[in-house]
Design a protein around this motif. Structure first.
Motif, PDB file in Angstrom:
ATOM      1  N   PHE A 133     -53.423  16.214  95.870  1.00  0.00           N
ATOM      2  CA  PHE A 133     -53.114  15.963  94.199  1.00  0.00           C
ATOM      3  C   PHE A 133     -54.463  16.285  93.559  1.00  0.00           C
ATOM      4  CE2 PHE A 133     -49.841  13.587  96.215  1.00  0.00           C
ATOM      5  CZ  PHE A 133     -48.527  13.724  95.602  1.00  0.00           C
ATOM      6  N   GLY A 134     -54.340  16.623  92.403  1.00  0.00           N
ATOM      7  CA  GLY A 134     -55.408  16.707  91.582  1.00  0.00           C
ATOM      8  C   GLY A 134     -55.993  15.362  91.336  1.00  0.00           C
ATOM      9  N   ASP A 135     -57.171  15.116  91.265  1.00  0.00           N
ATOM     10  CA  ASP A 135     -57.837  13.701  91.207  1.00  0.00           C
ATOM     11  C   ASP A 135     -57.329  12.891  90.014  1.00  0.00           C
ATOM     12  OD1 ASP A 135     -58.860  13.967  93.804  1.00  0.00           O
ATOM     13  OD2 ASP A 135     -60.843  14.449  92.990  1.00  0.00           O
ATOM     14  N   ILE A 136     -57.547  13.519  88.898  1.00  0.00           N
ATOM     15  CA  ILE A 136     -57.433  12.553  87.609  1.00  0.00           C
ATOM     16  C   ILE A 136     -55.852  12.563  87.465  1.00  0.00           C
ATOM     17  CG2 ILE A 136     -57.350  13.105  85.139  1.00  0.00           C
ATOM     18  CD1 ILE A 136     -60.044  14.655  85.524  1.00  0.00           C
ATOM     19  N   PHE A 137     -55.185  13.762  87.738  1.00  0.00           N
ATOM     20  CA  PHE A 137     -53.623  13.356  87.775  1.00  0.00           C
ATOM     21  C   PHE A 137     -53.275  12.263  88.672  1.00  0.00           C
ATOM     22  CE2 PHE A 137     -49.374  14.058  90.003  1.00  0.00           C
ATOM     23  CZ  PHE A 137     -48.774  14.214  88.901  1.00  0.00           C
ATOM     24  N   ALA A 138     -53.680  11.945  89.716  1.00  0.00           N
ATOM     25  CA  ALA A 138     -53.292  11.098  90.906  1.00  0.00           C
ATOM     26  C   ALA A 138     -53.427   9.469  89.944  1.00  0.00           C
ATOM     27  CB  ALA A 138     -53.714  11.201  92.031  1.00  0.00           C
ATOM     28  N   SER A 139     -54.698   9.735  89.523  1.00  0.00           N
ATOM     29  CA  SER A 139     -55.065   8.314  88.679  1.00  0.00           C
ATOM     30  C   SER A 139     -54.217   8.134  87.636  1.00  0.00           C
ATOM     31  CB  SER A 139     -56.512   8.292  88.394  1.00  0.00           C
ATOM     32  OG  SER A 139     -56.999   7.410  87.741  1.00  0.00           O
ATOM     33  N   ASN A 140     -54.028   9.104  86.668  1.00  0.00           N
ATOM     34  CA  ASN A 140     -53.053   8.928  85.647  1.00  0.00           C
ATOM     35  C   ASN A 140     -51.810   8.510  86.068  1.00  0.00           C
ATOM     36  OD1 ASN A 140     -55.087   9.553  83.887  1.00  0.00           O
ATOM     37  ND2 ASN A 140     -54.372  11.831  83.564  1.00  0.00           N
ATOM     38  N   ALA A 141     -51.421   9.046  87.246  1.00  0.00           N
ATOM     39  CA  ALA A 141     -49.908   8.619  87.831  1.00  0.00           C
ATOM     40  C   ALA A 141     -49.902   7.276  88.040  1.00  0.00           C
ATOM     41  CB  ALA A 141     -49.741   9.571  88.984  1.00  0.00           C
ATOM     42  N   VAL A 142     -50.789   6.755  88.700  1.00  0.00           N
ATOM     43  CA  VAL A 142     -50.806   5.450  89.209  1.00  0.00           C
ATOM     44  C   VAL A 142     -50.758   4.453  88.040  1.00  0.00           C
ATOM     45  CG1 VAL A 142     -51.816   3.452  90.253  1.00  0.00           C
ATOM     46  CG2 VAL A 142     -51.842   5.719  91.440  1.00  0.00           C
ATOM     47  N   ASN A 143     -51.656   4.752  87.036  1.00  0.00           N
ATOM     48  CA  ASN A 143     -51.735   3.962  85.667  1.00  0.00           C
ATOM     49  C   ASN A 143     -50.446   4.265  84.804  1.00  0.00           C
ATOM     50  OD1 ASN A 143     -54.259   3.067  86.100  1.00  0.00           O
ATOM     51  ND2 ASN A 143     -55.203   4.789  84.966  1.00  0.00           N
ATOM     52  N   ASN A 144     -49.351   5.114  85.280  1.00  0.00           N
ATOM     53  CA  ASN A 144     -48.128   4.956  84.634  1.00  0.00           C
ATOM     54  C   ASN A 144     -47.049   4.576  85.467  1.00  0.00           C
ATOM     55  OD1 ASN A 144     -48.463   6.433  81.443  1.00  0.00           O
ATOM     56  ND2 ASN A 144     -49.793   7.215  82.798  1.00  0.00           N
TER      57      ASN A 144
END
Length: 204
Positions: free
Chosen positions: A103-114
């Protein structure tokens, strides 16, 4: 945020594409809409529809995959820009988990936060899951055990330990910090005792 623990025997939608970036997940022109209006209808819009609105036959629009909670894709999912709206589109469409080799790093972090689980599997496992979900097999996701069940096989997946904790508890970053409240207080008290000169002077 709703805790994520298990998804049992849910529909999974195959997306046999690599390098699906955030611009494809939600084209920028749709981000003028307020989040309250829902972004699910814009998910992968330009891959799903021709310019006249005709469906291109992507699995997302196949009635067999209606109500899918899991999306299975190939490597480098969510690369590109940092737009969090890409995650909004997936969540608003109904997905709680994306399975891919990377996964893209920022995408994965955003995913978890949502509340969206980015579950990493190896390429071979991703290909097996793509084939099985295309054939209509359902999947089960166990975050506590970090496993995916499909067609009699149990497949391990990887997810960052801190992200796993946040998802299991339905925590955002503030909740995660608050979970360490006692340790923070103990540290502050210890520092105050060791270095009292460092504290602001009470001017009463």
């Amino acid at each position: 945020m709703e805790p994520f623990r298990r998804l049992d025997a849910v529909v999974a939608c195959p997306l046999p594409l690599a390098n699906v970036d955030t611009d494809q997940l939600i084209p920028a022109r749709f981000m003028k809409q307020p989040r309250a209006a829902g972004y699910g209808g814009f998910l992968l819009h330009d891959l799903r529809f021709d310019t006249d609105g005709t469906s291109r036959g992507l699995a997302l629009d196949d009635p067999a995959f209606a109500g899918a909670r899991v999306l299975v894709a190939r490597r480098n999912f969510g690369s590109g820009s940092s737009r969090e709206a890409a995650v909004y589109a997936l969540v608003d469409f109904g997905f709680r988990c994306v399975i891919a080799p990377s996964f893209g790093d920022i995408f994965a972090s955003n995913a978890v936060n949502n509340g969206l689980l980015p579950a990493r599997v190896d390429d071979a496992a991703a290909e097996r899951l793509l084939g099985r979900t295309a054939a209509g097999h359902r999947v089960s996701i166990d975050l506590a055990e970090r496993t995916i069940g499909c067609d009699g096989e149990t497949i391990p997946f990887a997810v960052d330990d801190v992200w796993r904790t946040k998802l299991l508890n339905g925590w955002d970053d503030i909740d995660l910090t608050l979970s360490h409240t006692e340790a923070v207080r103990a540290f502050a008290a210890e520092r105050a005792a060791m270095y009292p000169w460092s504290l602001p002077r009470d001017r009463g």
